[in-house]
Scaffold this motif. Sequence first.
Motif, PDB file in Angstrom:
ATOM      1  N   MET A   1       0.840  -1.191   0.000  1.00 52.58           N
ATOM      2  CA  MET A   1       0.000   0.000   0.000  1.00 52.58           C
ATOM      3  C   MET A   1       0.882   1.250   0.000  1.00 52.58           C
TER       4      MET A   1
ATOM      5  N   LEU B   1      -1.119   1.608  -4.675  1.00 51.12           N
ATOM      6  CA  LEU B   1      -0.549   0.302  -4.388  1.00 51.12           C
ATOM      7  C   LEU B   1       0.550   0.013  -5.392  1.00 51.12           C
TER       8      LEU B   1
ATOM      9  N   SER C   1      -6.048   2.477   4.782  1.00 48.16           N
ATOM     10  CA  SER C   1      -6.255   1.073   4.434  1.00 48.16           C
ATOM     11  C   SER C   1      -7.578   0.550   4.979  1.00 48.16           C
TER      12      SER C   1
END
Length: 378
Positions: free
Chosen positions: A51, A190, A239
């Motif tokens: 991420m 990402l 996230s």
Amino acid sequence: MIPFNKPFLTGKEVHYMYQAVYAGKLSGNGVFTKKCQSFFEEKYGFKKALMTTSCTDALEMAAILCDIKPGDEVIVPSYTFVSSALAFVRQGAHIVFADSCSDDPNIDTDKIESLVTEKTKVIVPVHYAGVACDMDKIMKVAEKYNLLVVEDAAQAIDSYYRNRPLGSIGHLAAFSFHETKNIISGEGGLLAINEERFIRRAEIIWEKGTNRSEFFRGEVNKYGWVDTGSSFLPSETVSAFLYAQLENLDMIQERRKAIWRQYYEGLKQLEEAGFIHLPVLPEYATNNAHMFYLVCNSLDERTGLIKYLKDNGILSVFHYLSLHLSNYYTSHYEYIPTLTQCDKYADCLVRLPMFYELKNEDVEYIIDKIRSYFVYKC
């Protein structure tokens, strides 16, 4: 006014963010970061997913991993967002811009090999609108000249090339979760890593140039500064928000595809009459319905259409300007290429409203107004 975009919330975003906050782990690489990364690794087969705070950050990590040095050449389509090139410019690369296809804004793969020189190091295909570039051709050129391929898959989540997920074909890939994308976290991105040789260094670059990830896995007894890097790791709340979206990926995709089909069916008679050109879907590509666009026959028509739609309560937008004609590029490079197809899309492409909560009757209204413009105004 029908907006161009409206972020869709599944209902669990705030709940998961609450969990992250009260778990006492906010700085990233916690439970939700790991859940998101595992989702991508398991569903799409990436060897490693990390991420990032944006797709731009993921591209910058890719440029570092490609070991770009001043003077190295990187082939990038001119019809793309600035980050596709800027990430490599920051490492000192010389950008070589490529033209688009005649029927598709993606990079013209038949012309890539002619752009390769002894200084070329990387090819950056951009999967425009989530529709795949011809990756077999690109990988064949890369293998022939020992080049790296970084897929700019910012718009390409859950889209495929010959049954292979986009982002899993090149050596590295970057995705975006900006609020205009199919799956969102406000900002966010990402990095997908598809070769083992990049994984250890990617984790170090990700963690500000330290081997902190190895330390927390118990692989080393202390961590320190071992390489270049930056603060690419996002907050755990980013996230957490994203994970709520990922849980509903199939539902979101189904609705977006239905809207895309409604646009296409409603506008194809205008294409048959020669007023517009609609998106082309090559036989090797799937459609993830990231956007719906049409291509007018001239800049004047495009300008008039956008104004007409706005006057009728519909916000549509044009998209990229040709990067090879940008102020930055023309002031830093002596040779300015002629890229006819790229310029055509810069002048003539229109993006229509596309978001989960767009109603069928709204789509019909938009279609009706586009028909009215071309029938009565042209």
